[in-house]
Write a protein that holds these residues in place. Structure first.
Motif, mmCIF file in Angstrom:
data_model
loop_
_atom_site.group_PDB
_atom_site.id
_atom_site.type_symbol
_atom_site.label_atom_id
_atom_site.label_comp_id
_atom_site.label_asym_id
_atom_site.label_seq_id
_atom_site.Cartn_x
_atom_site.Cartn_y
_atom_site.Cartn_z
ATOM 1 N N VAL A 260 -12.483 -3.929 -1.754
ATOM 2 C CA VAL A 260 -11.416 -4.097 -0.764
ATOM 3 C C VAL A 260 -11.479 -2.881 0.154
ATOM 4 C CG1 VAL A 260 -8.944 -4.365 -0.344
ATOM 5 C CG2 VAL A 260 -9.968 -5.334 -2.428
ATOM 6 N N ASP A 261 -11.889 -3.117 1.391
ATOM 7 C CA ASP A 261 -12.036 -2.013 2.333
ATOM 8 C C ASP A 261 -10.711 -1.657 2.981
ATOM 9 O OD1 ASP A 261 -14.812 -1.822 1.956
ATOM 10 O OD2 ASP A 261 -15.193 -3.417 3.425
ATOM 11 N N PHE A 262 -10.552 -0.373 3.301
ATOM 12 C CA PHE A 262 -9.415 0.077 4.107
ATOM 13 C C PHE A 262 -9.651 -0.323 5.563
ATOM 14 C CE2 PHE A 262 -9.580 3.556 0.784
ATOM 15 C CZ PHE A 262 -8.453 3.138 0.095
ATOM 16 N N PRO A 263 -8.583 -0.588 6.323
ATOM 17 C CA PRO A 263 -7.198 -0.735 5.869
ATOM 18 C C PRO A 263 -6.935 -2.160 5.397
ATOM 19 C CG PRO A 263 -7.283 -0.953 8.247
ATOM 20 C CD PRO A 263 -8.699 -0.687 7.796
ATOM 21 N N TYR A 264 -5.858 -2.333 4.643
ATOM 22 C CA TYR A 264 -5.445 -3.672 4.232
ATOM 23 C C TYR A 264 -3.930 -3.715 4.061
ATOM 24 C CZ TYR A 264 -5.655 -1.638 -0.549
ATOM 25 O OH TYR A 264 -5.498 -0.852 -1.664
ATOM 26 N N LEU A 265 -3.411 -4.929 4.007
ATOM 27 C CA LEU A 265 -1.978 -5.139 3.802
ATOM 28 C C LEU A 265 -1.727 -5.350 2.327
ATOM 29 C CD1 LEU A 265 0.925 -5.773 4.924
ATOM 30 C CD2 LEU A 265 0.189 -8.166 5.088
ATOM 31 N N VAL A 266 -0.691 -4.700 1.794
ATOM 32 C CA VAL A 266 -0.361 -4.889 0.387
ATOM 33 C C VAL A 266 1.081 -5.358 0.251
ATOM 34 C CG1 VAL A 266 0.402 -2.499 -0.030
ATOM 35 C CG2 VAL A 266 -0.477 -3.863 -1.925
ATOM 36 N N LEU A 267 1.278 -6.308 -0.644
ATOM 37 C CA LEU A 267 2.605 -6.766 -1.034
ATOM 38 C C LEU A 267 2.809 -6.332 -2.478
ATOM 39 C CD1 LEU A 267 5.228 -8.529 -0.885
ATOM 40 C CD2 LEU A 267 3.803 -10.459 -1.629
ATOM 41 N N LEU A 268 3.779 -5.457 -2.683
ATOM 42 C CA LEU A 268 4.121 -5.013 -4.036
ATOM 43 C C LEU A 268 5.425 -5.679 -4.420
ATOM 44 C CD1 LEU A 268 3.278 -1.203 -3.825
ATOM 45 C CD2 LEU A 268 1.814 -3.103 -4.511
ATOM 46 N N VAL A 269 5.383 -6.479 -5.455
ATOM 47 C CA VAL A 269 6.547 -7.273 -5.824
ATOM 48 C C VAL A 269 6.726 -7.194 -7.343
ATOM 49 C CG1 VAL A 269 5.117 -9.359 -5.796
ATOM 50 C CG2 VAL A 269 7.598 -9.570 -5.653
ATOM 51 N N SER A 270 7.884 -6.662 -7.764
ATOM 52 C CA SER A 270 8.097 -6.402 -9.191
ATOM 53 C C SER A 270 9.574 -6.455 -9.535
ATOM 54 C CB SER A 270 7.535 -5.024 -9.543
ATOM 55 O OG SER A 270 8.311 -4.005 -8.934
ATOM 56 N N GLY A 271 9.907 -5.899 -10.709
ATOM 57 C CA GLY A 271 11.300 -5.845 -11.133
ATOM 58 C C GLY A 271 12.053 -4.697 -10.499
ATOM 59 N N GLY A 272 11.330 -3.768 -9.896
ATOM 60 C CA GLY A 272 11.984 -2.619 -9.287
ATOM 61 C C GLY A 272 11.757 -2.501 -7.798
ATOM 62 N N MET B 164 -0.735 -6.252 16.973
ATOM 63 C CA MET B 164 -0.987 -4.854 17.312
ATOM 64 C C MET B 164 -2.462 -4.465 17.138
ATOM 65 S SD MET B 164 1.878 -3.858 18.298
ATOM 66 C CE MET B 164 3.601 -4.392 18.245
ATOM 67 N N SER B 165 -3.289 -5.432 16.744
ATOM 68 C CA SER B 165 -4.728 -5.201 16.536
ATOM 69 C C SER B 165 -4.981 -4.005 15.615
ATOM 70 C CB SER B 165 -5.435 -4.974 17.888
ATOM 71 O OG SER B 165 -5.270 -6.092 18.738
ATOM 72 N N LEU B 166 -4.251 -3.968 14.512
ATOM 73 C CA LEU B 166 -4.368 -2.851 13.569
ATOM 74 C C LEU B 166 -5.546 -3.002 12.615
ATOM 75 C CD1 LEU B 166 -0.575 -2.398 12.716
ATOM 76 C CD2 LEU B 166 -1.947 -1.110 14.359
ATOM 77 N N PHE B 167 -5.992 -4.255 12.404
ATOM 78 C CA PHE B 167 -7.135 -4.514 11.529
ATOM 79 C C PHE B 167 -8.243 -5.191 12.334
ATOM 80 C CE2 PHE B 167 -4.453 -5.210 7.376
ATOM 81 C CZ PHE B 167 -3.968 -3.913 7.496
ATOM 82 N N PRO B 168 -9.512 -4.958 11.991
ATOM 83 C CA PRO B 168 -10.597 -5.737 12.596
ATOM 84 C C PRO B 168 -10.398 -7.222 12.291
ATOM 85 C CG PRO B 168 -11.463 -3.860 11.375
ATOM 86 C CD PRO B 168 -10.009 -3.953 11.025
ATOM 87 N N GLU B 169 -10.689 -8.080 13.245
ATOM 88 C CA GLU B 169 -10.430 -9.518 13.080
ATOM 89 C C GLU B 169 -11.150 -10.110 11.874
ATOM 90 O OE1 GLU B 169 -10.748 -12.108 16.398
ATOM 91 O OE2 GLU B 169 -9.729 -10.747 17.762
ATOM 92 N N ASN B 170 -12.338 -9.623 11.591
ATOM 93 C CA ASN B 170 -13.109 -10.192 10.481
ATOM 94 C C ASN B 170 -12.870 -9.479 9.160
ATOM 95 O OD1 ASN B 170 -14.327 -7.844 11.327
ATOM 96 N ND2 ASN B 170 -16.410 -8.546 10.883
ATOM 97 N N LYS B 171 -11.928 -8.524 9.150
ATOM 98 C CA LYS B 171 -11.633 -7.785 7.916
ATOM 99 C C LYS B 171 -10.134 -7.648 7.718
ATOM 100 C CE LYS B 171 -15.851 -5.094 7.239
ATOM 101 N NZ LYS B 171 -16.395 -3.727 6.999
ATOM 102 N N ARG B 172 -9.470 -8.765 7.611
ATOM 103 C CA ARG B 172 -8.032 -8.777 7.370
ATOM 104 C C ARG B 172 -7.784 -9.253 5.951
ATOM 105 N NH1 ARG B 172 -6.423 -11.527 13.210
ATOM 106 N NH2 ARG B 172 -6.565 -9.590 14.442
ATOM 107 N N THR B 173 -7.143 -8.390 5.170
ATOM 108 C CA THR B 173 -6.960 -8.679 3.745
ATOM 109 C C THR B 173 -5.523 -8.437 3.312
ATOM 110 O OG1 THR B 173 -9.256 -8.079 3.234
ATOM 111 C CG2 THR B 173 -7.695 -8.068 1.402
#
Length: 427
Positions: free
Chosen positions: A167-179, A318-327
């Motif tokens: 998983v290359d930088f940058p990427y979007l992360v969703l952290l979902v838990s009990g806290g 905002m074009s923050l990620f390369p179009e072919n590398k959105r994760t």
């Protein structure tokens, strides 16, 4: 030639160490680094997790190889209390952490001298729990003459997927838990941009509360399950997903924040209405409990997916990620929910993102993710503390934000979304 280079390298290190005010501890650490480099030996990091109610020990090398792990879950103990009791959690951490560590080292045929650094969760979490793991880690660093790497619990969750697949930088992360429930851009191992967070309760906490109110434990099949897993399992038995309609929260707000308090209040109202309708008393459960669980789960998942979709579209605009590398990477205890994972994969495909789900085994709190975060920091020499006096000064933090706050930036972007319709594709 290689021999001569190695000899010069050792002589240089020795000269530098002797002629400067560098501690013996520091010189030993750097000698170990040089030895590993010269012999192409991967570094070995021991990780300690004790931020809440699970005691975890993990050992990972710098190639991403899992060498050993052990975890002591306190779930059943706290289940009887209806929630986590900090003093009980601290006692159980204290009673188990030393043996867990010894067991892992023994199982991997390693000794403390074979470990290159100790990584431990120091923030955020329950202070009493954090202190047990942090002090134990500092103790190991002291007696073993090892560097100490302080770990941010949420950063570790965000990076764990990189141990399993590329998983290359940058990427979007969703952290979902009990806290927690949050969305962030992961720029690198030490730089995060927070796009949205929960304004009140986390989804895992809400699932636990609703499961208790539904008295799911009174059904033998769910007796030993946590609230989230009980609701997910019960939802699979539903015959009518539309029996209990829910109103999603924050639909008028064009941001990436989450709210689950409305889900709790609507669920409680439905339960009370059904109990009165069928004269439910004592340990009895409502007749349509499976349909209600399915509706609750669908409502929570829909809300999470919509906020995540907006984060994706913000990044795209905002074009923050390369179009072919959105994760999109999802992690955290609630990421174990297969229904949620399937829904997120649908949204990701529609918006043009690669979807990566952290393996369920590594979604919940564990020592492996702490060790891996330690590895990433070790490789980049980030937050690796070698001075024993500085290690001793490290204190735990019950609250710690994840990275730089970009929530207002998302609001100002005022992004209107045409929601991906997940319901028809899920059923």
């Amino acid at each position: 030639m290689v021999y001569n280079m190695c000899t010069l390298f050792y002589k240089y290190l020795y000269k530098y160490s002797v002629n400067s005010n560098v501690s013996l501890h520091f010189r030993k650490c750097n000698l170990k680094i040089v030895q590993n480099f010269l012999h192409n030996k991967p570094a070995i990091i021991l990780g300690i997790e004790s931020s809440c109610d699970d005691t975890g020990i993990g050992i990972v090398d710098s190639n991403g190889t899992l060498l050993g792990e052990a975890i002591n879950s306190q779930q059943l103990a706290h289940l009887n209390f209806g929630g986590i009791i900090p003093t009980v959690a601290r006692t159980m951490h204290t009673n188990n952490i030393t043996k867990l560590c010894e067991d892992v080292l023994k199982a991997t045929n390693l000794k403390l001298k074979d470990i290159d650094a100790i990584a431990a969760t120091v923030k955020p979490g329950l202070p009493m729990s954090l202190e047990v793991g942090t002090e134990f880690g500092k103790y190991l660093a002291k007696i073993g003459g090892k560097p100490f790497i302080p770990i941010h619990h949420m950063e570790a969750h965000a990076l764990t997927a990189r141990m399993i697949e590329k998983v290359d930088f940058p990427y979007l992360v969703l952290l979902v838990s009990g806290g927690h429930c949050l969305l962030a851009i992961v720029e690198n191992i030490n730089k995060f941009y927070l796009l949205g967070t929960s304004l009140n309760n986390a989804p895992g906490e809400i699932f636990d509360k609703i499961a208790r109110r539904l008295k799911l434990r009174n059904i033998p099949e769910f007796k030993s399950l946590n609230g989230g897993l009980a609701i997910e399992t019960a939802a699979k038995k539903a015959s009518d997903i539309d029996q209990f309609p829910f109103i999603h929260g924050l639909t008028k707000y064009r941001d990436c924040n989450f709210t689950f308090s409305g889900l709790m209040s609507q669920s409680t109202k439905y339960i009370e209405t059904e109990e009165m309708k069928y004269n439910i008393i004592g340990d009895m459960v409502i007749p349509d409990i499976y349909n209600l669980c399915a509706a609750i789960q669908l409502s929570a998942v829909t809300h999470i997916c919509q906020r995540t979709q907006r984060a994706m579209e913000y990044i795209n605009k905002m074009s923050l990620f390369p179009e072919n590398k959105r994760t999109l990477v999802v992690s955290g205890g609630v990421a174990c929910n297969n229904f949620l994972a399937k829904a997120l994969s649908i949204v990701s495909a529609e918006v043009g993102y690669n979807f990566v789900r952290t393996p369920p085994k590594l979604c919940t709190d564990n020592g492996i993710m702490i060790a891996w975060n330690g590895v990433e920091k070790w490789i980049t020499n980030t937050d690796v503390i070698r001075d024993l006096n500085e290690i001793e000064k490290i204190k735990v933090q019950s609250k710690a934000p994840l990275g730089e706050d970009w929530i207002e930036k998302v609001k100002l972007a005022n992004i209107k979304c045409e929601w991906v319709k997940i319901k028809n594709k899920l059923f």
